[in-house]
Design a protein around this motif. Structure first.
Motif, short mmCIF file in Angstrom:
data_model
loop_
_atom_site.label_atom_id
_atom_site.label_comp_id
_atom_site.label_asym_id
_atom_site.label_seq_id
_atom_site.Cartn_x
_atom_site.Cartn_y
_atom_site.Cartn_z
N ASN A 1 3.44 -8.72 -6.95
CA ASN A 1 3.64 -10.13 -6.61
C ASN A 1 4.33 -10.88 -7.75
OD1 ASN A 1 2.94 -13.00 -6.18
ND2 ASN A 1 1.86 -12.15 -4.42
N ARG B 1 -0.06 2.14 0.28
CA ARG B 1 0.00 0.68 0.30
C ARG B 1 1.35 0.13 0.78
NH1 ARG B 1 2.91 -0.25 -4.41
NH2 ARG B 1 2.31 1.00 -6.23
N ASP C 1 -5.15 -4.34 -10.66
CA ASP C 1 -5.46 -5.69 -10.19
C ASP C 1 -4.25 -6.42 -9.61
OD1 ASP C 1 -4.17 -5.72 -12.56
OD2 ASP C 1 -5.58 -7.03 -13.62
N SER D 1 -1.49 -7.52 -6.81
CA SER D 1 -1.23 -7.62 -5.37
C SER D 1 0.26 -7.37 -5.16
CB SER D 1 -1.65 -8.99 -4.84
OG SER D 1 -0.83 -9.98 -5.41
N TYR D 2 0.61 -6.91 -3.96
CA TYR D 2 1.99 -6.48 -3.73
C TYR D 2 2.68 -7.28 -2.65
CZ TYR D 2 0.97 -2.50 -6.70
OH TYR D 2 0.64 -1.72 -7.77
N GLU D 3 3.99 -7.28 -2.72
CA GLU D 3 4.80 -7.93 -1.69
C GLU D 3 6.12 -7.18 -1.57
OE1 GLU D 3 5.42 -11.92 -3.09
OE2 GLU D 3 6.60 -11.28 -4.81
#
Lengths: 326, 257
Positions: free
Chosen positions: B12, B66, B30, B32-34
């Motif tokens: 992110n 993911r 820790d 988060s991905y986009e």
């Protein structure tokens, strides 16, 4: 055995770009550290005179590689020509500026040697006979040290402003050697380049830039900033929100989605200094920041800071500058 | 027109990054991905071309499980099917190796066009697409902001620097890297999300020879950029005094005035 450094000099509309001289400075710096010679290469058709102008720099040699298919830039043409030059010269390092043009053909060139490019570097430092390249990652939040491996050549591109064009050494002794290069089929046909915005400015050539951000609050207040720019003899620029709002044309935008500049003086007025802006101006020689917020990240890279209201500071500064210039 | 869109999942953009113990990469636990921003625009362009000229949009992404979230989102927006190259370390491949894996994964598709974003927001190599084009023997154009597919080949508008642009014409099949902001990205509709559940996601293993190819650049250390400057604060709260002092410094120290 592979030896020496080959530096690619880019030109458009009959002139070299400033980033090409920065790349020469980078190559010379690397050359000094590794005690290797630097050869510059210019691609083109009917450009011998232009190639001659670069001979003023301290270089072992200037190679002018000619083919009529190189009259206009195409990735196919440039990759073929550069592949020929690299195979002939057999350098240990190929240094290029990280421009849109180089980004377009350099990975293609490198892949012909089974390699990729160490791209968008900030520094190159000799270490134990090798070189450590430093490049910025995660949109500027982090730096990475990168070590090349495998057989030479190592292909590297340098970010605009990473080295200073005026630090490129000149001694005017380089010989220009013209060679014919082979270019195979060119599959893409370019049309003439054009500018969309009429008075488009090339801010990368400006010595002084006065930039304005959200802190200016309204378009009607831009006159204040214009007056300061005028007093300093500089160009007006802005951070993205100002251009998105349409207060200034997009060709005045500095940052990752706008222009990258490295002027002698950069005055940031009411700009907090988000990374997207900083990447476009952090290499200015002298940075002045005026901001209400003492914690604004722009102060991290500023040489001079005034914490205060730009509506008070700017008119006072304009006046003070005018007085000194009288 | 059959288009393959290469999409990468990245950390992110607003994430606070922490460096791992070894100092060699960030703590990914820790994160988060986009979807990589410009890859999202590449997908949008593919969908628009399909609406205009018909055909099929195939999404290809590589990485651990993911990355399915990127794939499912693309299918919900309107892509027809997907190829997932599954592997834990694929995101860390250098551009040549990454392009090699991707070339093997999509080689058998009879595509007219390959689209991808101009660079990734994590490593920012800006090369994978171009190398892939070379490996597949395709002509390419980078930093594209307009695509005209009405003719036999493809006419594309490229962004040059400093407000300059240029049109290029090239034959198909070809590969384009797309600039962010080329168009407005659509949202997935509820109908799209439902329809996506029935769409094919083909999992493939990365070609062994490709992942085994040696990396030619290795990150040995990552660190926060050094703060190189000591800021001199002027005026001490007095705007006029600060301005006067600054003008003086610009003359005597910086020698600009």
């Amino acid at each position: 055995m592979s030896k020496g450094i080959l530096v690619f000099a880019e030109h458009r509309a009959g002139a070299f770009n400033k980033t090409s001289f920065e790349a020469i400075a980078a190559a010379q710096s690397l050359g000094r550290e590794l005690q290797q010679t630097v050869t510059a290469v210019v691609l083109g058709a009917g450009m011998a005179n232009l190639a001659q102008t670069i001979a003023a720099y301290k270089l072992d040699k200037v190679l002018y590689a000619e083919n009529e298919k190189l009259a206009e830039y195409t990735p196919d043409g440039y990759a073929d020509a550069m592949e020929g030059v690299v195979r002939t010269i057999d350098p240990q390092y190929v240094v290029m500026p990280h421009t849109y043009l180089v980004r377009d053909f350099a990975p293609k060139l490198a892949s012909r040697f089974g390699k990729d490019v160490i791209s968008d570097c900030l520094r190159a430092t000799a270490s134990d006979g090798g070189v450590i390249f430093s490049r910025r990652i995660f949109l500027g939040k982090m730096d990475a040290d990168v070590i090349p491996s495998g057989e030479p050549p190592v292909f590297a591109t340098f970010q605009s402003g990473a080295y200073r064009a005026d630090q490129a050494a000149k001694d005017g002794s380089a010989a220009v050697e013209t060679i014919a290069v082979e270019v195979g089929e060119v599959r893409m046909q370019p049309e003439p380049a054009f500018q969309e915005v009429k008075q488009a400015v090339d801010l990368s050539k400006a010595d002084i830039i006065v930039a304005v951000g959200r802190g200016i609050k309204g378009q009607e207040n831009l006159a204040l900033v214009e007056q300061l720019a005028q007093a300093l003899g500089g160009e007006l620029a802005a951070s993205r929100p100002i251009c998105d709002a349409g207060w200034l044309p997009i060709d005045r935008q500095i940052g990752s989605s706008g222009q990258t500049v490295a002027p002698k003086l950069y005055v940031a007025l009411g700009i907090s200094g988000a990374i997207q802006h900083l990447v476009g101006m952090k290499n200015a020689t002298t940075i002045v920041a005026v901001n209400k917020d003492r914690e604004a990240p722009i102060f991290d890279i500023a040489d001079y800071g005034i914490v205060g209201d730009l509506f008070e500071v700017v008119p006072a500064l304009t006046e003070a500058v005018k007085k000194l210039k009288e | 027109m059959k288009t393959v869109v290469l999409m990468k999942q990245v950390g992110n953009k607003d994430a606070v990054l922490r460096i791992n113990k070894e100092g060699t990469w960030i703590e990914e636990g820790d994160l988060s991905y986009e979807v990589n921003e410009s890859d999202g625009y590449a997908l949008e362009e593919a969908l628009r071309l399909k609406e205009k000229h018909g055909g099929e949009v195939v999404v290809c992404s590589m990485g651990p499980q993911r990355v399915k979230s990127v794939i499912k989102d693309a299918l919900a927006r309107g892509a027809d099917r997907a190829i997932h190259v599954v592997g834990d370390d694929l995101a860390r491949l250098s551009p040549f190796a990454a392009a090699k894996v991707l070339s093997e994964a999509i080689r058998s598709e009879q595509f007219d066009l390959v689209l991808t974003g101009l660079q990734s927001d994590d490593n920012g190599y800006a090369q994978t697409g171009v190398i892939l084009a070379e490996l597949l023997g395709l002509p390419h154009a980078t930093i594209v902001i307009e695509v005209d597919a009405s003719g036999e080949g493809l006419r594309v508008k490229r962004e040059l620097e400093n407000g300059w642009y240029q049109w290029y014409t090239m034959p198909r099949p070809c590969l384009l890297t797309i600039q962010s902001g080329i168009s407005q990205i659509r949202y997935a509709t509820l109908k799209g999300i439902m329809a996506a559940k029935k769409k094919e996601i083909r999992e493939v293993a990365p070609a062994e020879a490709a992942t085994a190819s040696t990396s030619h650049q290795r990150i040995t250390k990552i660190y926060f950029p050094q703060k190189s400057k000591q800021t001199q604060y002027l005026g001490d709260g007095n705007a006029r005094a600060g301005a006067a002092e600054l003008a003086e410094r610009l003359r005597t120290e910086a020698r600009i005035i």
